[in-house]
Scaffold this active site. Structure first.
Site, short mmCIF file in Angstrom:
data_model
loop_
_atom_site.label_atom_id
_atom_site.label_comp_id
_atom_site.label_asym_id
_atom_site.label_seq_id
_atom_site.Cartn_x
_atom_site.Cartn_y
_atom_site.Cartn_z
N ASP A 290 35.26 40.70 36.23
CA ASP A 290 34.53 41.92 36.57
C ASP A 290 34.53 42.81 35.34
OD1 ASP A 290 33.51 44.25 37.95
OD2 ASP A 290 34.12 43.31 39.82
N HIS B 68 32.08 41.96 32.90
CA HIS B 68 30.87 42.73 33.20
C HIS B 68 30.70 43.91 32.25
CE1 HIS B 68 30.75 41.04 37.59
NE2 HIS B 68 30.77 40.10 36.67
#
Ligand SMILES: *[C@@H]1O[C@H](CO)[C@@H](O)[C@H](O)[C@H]1NC(C)=O
Ligand SMILES: *[C@@H]1O[C@H](CO)[C@@H](O)[C@H](O)[C@H]1NC(C)=O
Ligand SMILES: *[C@@H]1O[C@H](CO)[C@@H](O)[C@H](O)[C@H]1NC(C)=O
Length: 396
Positions: A220, A243
């Protein structure tokens, strides 16, 4: 000669009990003296807590010492305030349980209500997430239960985290809430690219936080900053996979807590989904996100290098015609260069009802080498200016 012998003994005693600057050395609380067993099988939670209690009650500097070896450790919270400062030295490997009954707590290792804490040592936090990730249904289930964060700092101030590795966290690696004046440096955080919600460092309601020299490869955000993040300095971070470095999602809760003063400098993104990103829910509560600088950034094959997304609703999209009420202003993207894996390399999508103000694009050089190129940029509802080199141009 007896006399000078005594002087030598005294001198040696003096040298052994004082450090160079004359301070009394910290008192050592070695967990193995409390019965910790480094066989990777016996849970050491109670033993660590006993050592913590003694260290925390010691008036003076304490050093909790976890020697080399592999220690199974159940969920623990190290709670202050303490009577003196604490240095928590992890030389060994701490291993989280894999028993499913222990999955749904919010914390594996917690530090709370502390002033002047140092956590360091070069050791490893192994969250053993791979057996737990399949229980994360947060993409589909809004009432999902959270898996434990590897290391949580709540109400911690004037403290440092340095030289630690964290692997396969079940949820975020590090989480900071209500912290003030903390430095995080020389940490290496890793989890597979497809592991759910394994943010590297998640920050909320905290100020004066520095993150430097970190390598983060995770599933993430490498670093995410939500409501109440203020005065945050990030530099020399290499991110990827992951991310990217994100501000948000903003505007769903804690609306009165503004985001202000975020500087991201000298960072490299490699094979990440995003580079630098600001995202807000739509619709959203009113708040302000301002004074943000992203400077000297290298992008290597990043999918969305520069993003403001005020229509961020990951599960199922935002309601039609909804707009975000988060006011974004004073944002500078400067000296951002490298490659993108998609065509739109700068994508600034702001709110129609509260357009972004004073956004600056300075020296942007981002290439897209794939089919359908070259790279383009898109801006909507953005008030700002561009300066220096602009490849691609045409946005502001
Ligand atoms: C954090 O690092 C800065 C130098 O970059 C230093 O001045 C400051 O005292 C440090 N803060 C803590 C809490 O260690
Ligand atoms: C991060 O990666 C760089 C380059 O790959 C390496 O030189 C550095 O030692 C790493 N830092 C940490 C804290 O692992
Ligand atoms: C970023 O790198 C530049 C050039 O190497 C250096 O002058 C500057 O001090 C660095 N900034 C930070 C915040 O590390």
């Amino acid at each position: 000669m007896k006399c000078s012998f005594e002087i030598v003994v005294l001198l040696l005693f003096f040298l052994s009990t004082t450090s160079v600057n004359g301070e009394i050395p910290p008192k050592i609380f070695d967990v193995t003296m409390y019965g910790a067993v480094a066989n990777g099988e016996i849970d050491n939670a109670q033993v660590f807590l006993k050592a913590w209690t003694d260290a925390c009650n010691y008036v003076g500097r304490s050093r909790i010492w976890i020697p080399k070896g592999t220690y199974l450790l159940g969920s623990v919270s190290f709670i202050g305030p303490c009577k003196g400062s604490i240095i928590f030295v992890i030389k060994g490997i701490l291993k989280a349980p894999t028993d499913p009954s222990t999955f749904f707590t919010d914390t594996w290792i917690g530090f709370r209500y502390l002033d002047d804490l140092v956590v360091k040592g070069g050791g490893v936090l192994n969250g053993q997430g791979s057996s737990a990730w399949k229980y994360n249904d947060c993409q589909r289930n809004p009432q999902c239960k959270n898996l434990p964060v590897t290391m949580r700092f709540d109400f911690v101030k004037n403290s440092r985290i340095q030289s630690l590795k964290s692997i396969n966290s079940k949820n975020s690696h590090f989480n900071l809430f209500a912290c003030y004046n903390m430095n995080i440096s020389h940490v290496k955080l890793t989890a597979p690219a497809d592991s759910p919600n394994t943010d590297g460092i998640h920050i909320g309601t905290s100020s004066k936080i520095k993150i430097l020299h970190a390598n983060i490869s995770t599933g993430d955000d490498c670093i995410s900053m939500v409501a109440g993040s203020q005065n945050i300095e990030i530099s020399d971070v290499s991110c990827g996979p992951g991310h990217g470095i994100s501000i948000g999602s903003l505007g769903r809760s804690l609306a009165q807590q503004h985001v202000k003063g975020i500087n991201v400098r000298n960072c490299t993104f490699t094979n990440t989904d995003n580079g630098v990103r600001i995202k807000t829910w739509s619709p959203s509560l009113y708040s302000v996100a301002s004074d943000m600088t992203f400077e000297n950034i290298i992008m290597n094959n990043v999918r969305n290098p520069v993003v403001i997304d005020q229509q961020y609703c990951p599960a199922g999209g935002c309601p039609v015609e909804s707009e975000s009420s988060v006011q974004i202003n004073d944002v500078t993207f400067s000296n951002i260069r490298g490659t993108s894996s998609t065509k739109v390399v700068v994508n600034l999508l702001c709110s129609r009802i509260l357009p972004c103000k004073n956004v600056k694009l300075i020296d942007i050089n981002l290439a897209y080498l794939g089919p359908g190129g070259p790279a383009t940029s898109m801006c909507s509802h953005v008030i700002g200016s561009s300066h220096g080199k602009q490849i691609p141009g045409g946005c502001l």
